[in-house]
Design a protein around this motif. Structure first.
Motif, PDB file in Angstrom:
ATOM      1  N   LEU A 178       0.829  -1.213   0.000  1.00  0.00           N
ATOM      2  CA  LEU A 178       0.000   0.000   0.000  1.00  0.00           C
ATOM      3  C   LEU A 178       0.862   1.262   0.000  1.00  0.00           C
ATOM      4  CD1 LEU A 178      -2.829  -1.111   2.477  1.00  0.00           C
ATOM      5  CD2 LEU A 178      -3.028  -0.814   0.004  1.00  0.00           C
ATOM      6  N   PHE A 179       1.973   1.213   0.727  1.00  0.00           N
ATOM      7  CA  PHE A 179       2.859   2.385   0.783  1.00  0.00           C
ATOM      8  C   PHE A 179       3.408   2.723  -0.608  1.00  0.00           C
ATOM      9  CE2 PHE A 179       7.197   4.082   1.064  1.00  0.00           C
ATOM     10  CZ  PHE A 179       6.935   5.289   1.681  1.00  0.00           C
ATOM     11  N   ASN A 180       3.917   1.706  -1.325  1.00  0.00           N
ATOM     12  CA  ASN A 180       4.462   1.943  -2.676  1.00  0.00           C
ATOM     13  C   ASN A 180       3.422   2.581  -3.592  1.00  0.00           C
ATOM     14  OD1 ASN A 180       6.861   0.672  -2.032  1.00  0.00           O
ATOM     15  ND2 ASN A 180       6.183  -1.327  -2.764  1.00  0.00           N
ATOM     16  N   PRO A 244      11.651   7.547  10.228  1.00  0.00           N
ATOM     17  CA  PRO A 244      11.234   8.452   9.154  1.00  0.00           C
ATOM     18  C   PRO A 244      10.811   7.705   7.893  1.00  0.00           C
ATOM     19  CG  PRO A 244      13.627   8.472   9.414  1.00  0.00           C
ATOM     20  CD  PRO A 244      13.080   7.630  10.537  1.00  0.00           C
ATOM     21  N   CYS A 245       9.782   8.241   7.238  1.00  0.00           N
ATOM     22  CA  CYS A 245       9.348   7.686   5.949  1.00  0.00           C
ATOM     23  C   CYS A 245      10.518   7.782   4.973  1.00  0.00           C
ATOM     24  CB  CYS A 245       8.157   8.500   5.437  1.00  0.00           C
ATOM     25  SG  CYS A 245       7.820   8.265   3.685  1.00  0.00           S
ATOM     26  N   PRO A 246      10.809   6.701   4.203  1.00  0.00           N
ATOM     27  CA  PRO A 246      11.960   6.740   3.295  1.00  0.00           C
ATOM     28  C   PRO A 246      11.787   7.747   2.155  1.00  0.00           C
ATOM     29  CG  PRO A 246      10.690   4.703   2.999  1.00  0.00           C
ATOM     30  CD  PRO A 246      10.126   5.401   4.198  1.00  0.00           C
ATOM     31  N   VAL A 247      10.572   8.229   1.943  1.00  0.00           N
ATOM     32  CA  VAL A 247      10.342   9.181   0.861  1.00  0.00           C
ATOM     33  C   VAL A 247      10.342  10.625   1.374  1.00  0.00           C
ATOM     34  CG1 VAL A 247       8.680   9.960  -0.894  1.00  0.00           C
ATOM     35  CG2 VAL A 247       9.080   7.515  -0.542  1.00  0.00           C
ATOM     36  N   CYS A 248       9.592  10.896   2.470  1.00  0.00           N
ATOM     37  CA  CYS A 248       9.408  12.294   2.888  1.00  0.00           C
ATOM     38  C   CYS A 248       9.850  12.573   4.321  1.00  0.00           C
ATOM     39  CB  CYS A 248       7.947  12.687   2.694  1.00  0.00           C
ATOM     40  SG  CYS A 248       6.863  11.943   3.938  1.00  0.00           S
ATOM     41  N   GLN A 249      10.355  11.584   5.009  1.00  0.00           N
ATOM     42  CA  GLN A 249      10.888  11.724   6.382  1.00  0.00           C
ATOM     43  C   GLN A 249       9.821  11.914   7.465  1.00  0.00           C
ATOM     44  OE1 GLN A 249      14.143  11.084   6.056  1.00  0.00           O
ATOM     45  NE2 GLN A 249      13.845  11.369   3.868  1.00  0.00           N
ATOM     46  N   ILE A 264       1.743   3.370   8.398  1.00  0.00           N
ATOM     47  CA  ILE A 264       1.538   4.288   7.279  1.00  0.00           C
ATOM     48  C   ILE A 264       2.397   5.536   7.433  1.00  0.00           C
ATOM     49  CG2 ILE A 264      -0.875   3.609   6.838  1.00  0.00           C
ATOM     50  CD1 ILE A 264      -1.505   6.476   8.166  1.00  0.00           C
ATOM     51  N   CYS A 265       2.597   6.207   6.296  1.00  0.00           N
ATOM     52  CA  CYS A 265       3.108   7.574   6.317  1.00  0.00           C
ATOM     53  C   CYS A 265       1.909   8.444   5.991  1.00  0.00           C
ATOM     54  CB  CYS A 265       4.198   7.762   5.262  1.00  0.00           C
ATOM     55  SG  CYS A 265       4.575   9.508   5.035  1.00  0.00           S
ATOM     56  N   SER A 266       1.525   9.288   6.955  1.00  0.00           N
ATOM     57  CA  SER A 266       0.288  10.068   6.780  1.00  0.00           C
ATOM     58  C   SER A 266       0.429  11.087   5.649  1.00  0.00           C
ATOM     59  CB  SER A 266      -0.094  10.765   8.080  1.00  0.00           C
ATOM     60  OG  SER A 266       0.979  11.581   8.496  1.00  0.00           O
ATOM     61  N   ASN A 267       1.668  11.409   5.299  1.00  0.00           N
ATOM     62  CA  ASN A 267       1.890  12.372   4.207  1.00  0.00           C
ATOM     63  C   ASN A 267       1.816  11.679   2.838  1.00  0.00           C
ATOM     64  OD1 ASN A 267       2.631  14.835   2.961  1.00  0.00           O
ATOM     65  ND2 ASN A 267       4.748  14.121   2.858  1.00  0.00           N
ATOM     66  N   CYS A 268       2.493  10.544   2.686  1.00  0.00           N
ATOM     67  CA  CYS A 268       2.497   9.811   1.413  1.00  0.00           C
ATOM     68  C   CYS A 268       1.183   9.055   1.175  1.00  0.00           C
ATOM     69  CB  CYS A 268       3.648   8.828   1.358  1.00  0.00           C
ATOM     70  SG  CYS A 268       5.274   9.587   1.356  1.00  0.00           S
ATOM     71  N   GLN A 269       0.514   8.691   2.253  1.00  0.00           N
ATOM     72  CA  GLN A 269      -0.719   7.893   2.132  1.00  0.00           C
ATOM     73  C   GLN A 269      -1.894   8.623   2.783  1.00  0.00           C
ATOM     74  OE1 GLN A 269       1.773   4.704   4.021  1.00  0.00           O
ATOM     75  NE2 GLN A 269       0.333   3.359   2.959  1.00  0.00           N
TER      76      GLN A 269
END
Ligand code: ZN
Length: 271
Positions: A178-180, A244-249, A264-269
């Protein structure tokens, strides 16, 4: 154990035990059987292993042309090959011995299913008859996946974990799948755009294949007792709350999604 682990196990078992005849079976936990132990033993002893395949969270072991042994490891199990000179694992509940004195033991963590059916009864077996296609099947194309999601209710996580829709994905791999695809687990299936469905389709296939290439999950053993190479270093957000999220920290959150937990990353997802 999810689809990658069972696919790897099936391939290794095929290599070691295909065409071998079953000589002896011990089952210390006969509750996992669908028939009385004596009948189970009587039916399978003397039969030859003709093929082994991973279907979702099940191993399908074909015996001769007309019987199927269906194994589901429940919360997890070690299925370990042995040769005559090997020391057996300290603990196991099930043991198969073959005509060349090799075989395999099964140690189950919690519960398992070991069901013996006639091959022509597969359509009536309650637990496997309705299993969906696995993401590794050739017929699991983008067109098929899109059609599968069409007009479906509920959220995408529950949909993908339902083995009747897609078989073989569990609560470990679903996190990065789901993250990808940048999808929040609670997004409704009906709200997904074509672009999101395509990203999700690619992510499902990528995560499954990547794990198989690395030998499956790092905390599961293969047929030779070796652990896989897909672990924390490979996970992007799964089981990494606070990191940290590997995309946006943005710090990764652990949230409750129905009966399961999600990372989850609340910013990316976004929800
Ligand atoms: Zn992020």
């Amino acid at each position: 154990m999810e689809l990658p682990e069972l696919t790897i196990l099936a391939r290794q078992m095929m290599k070691e035990i295909a065409k071998r005849r079953i000589c002896e079976v011990e089952v210390a936990n006969p509750k996992c059987l669908n028939v009385p132990l004596e009948q189970f033993q009587k039916t399978i002893i003397g039969k030859t292993v003709s093929s082994i395949e991973g279907r979702g969270k099940w191993l399908f072991i074909k015996l001769d042309a007309d019987y199927l042994l269906l194994f589901n490891p429940g919360m997890g199990a070690d299925v370990i090959h042995f040769k005559p000179e090997d020391r057996l694992p300290d603990k196991y509940q099930i043991k198969f011995t073959l005509d060349d004195e090799t075989g395999f033991t099964i140690r189950v963590w919690w519960f398992c299913y070991l069901h013996l059916i006639r091959a022509d009864e597969l359509g009536e077996h309650k637990l496997v008859a309705k299993l969906g296609m696995t993401p590794l099947d050739n017929e699991f194309t983008f067109g098929y996946f899109k059609q599968l999601l069409n007009n479906k209710r509920g959220n995408i996580k529950t949909f993908l974990l339902d083995q009747k829709n897609v078989s073989g994905i569990g609560n470990v791999y679903i996190q990065d799948i789901l993250f990808n695809a940048k999808l929040h687990p609670m997004r409704t299936v009906s709200s997904l755009t074509d672009t999101e469905i395509e990203a999700l389709y690619k992510s499902v296939r990528w995560v499954m294949n990547e794990s198989i290439e690395l030998g499956g999950l790092a905390y599961e053993k293969d047929f030779y007792g070796n652990k896989g190479g897909y672990g924390k270093g490979q996970f992007k957000i799964a089981y990494k709350p606070g990191e940290p999220c590997p995309v946006c920290q943005t710090p990764i959150q652990k949230i409750k999604t129905g009966s399961t937990s999600s990372f989850i990353c609340s910013n990316c997802q976004p929800s």
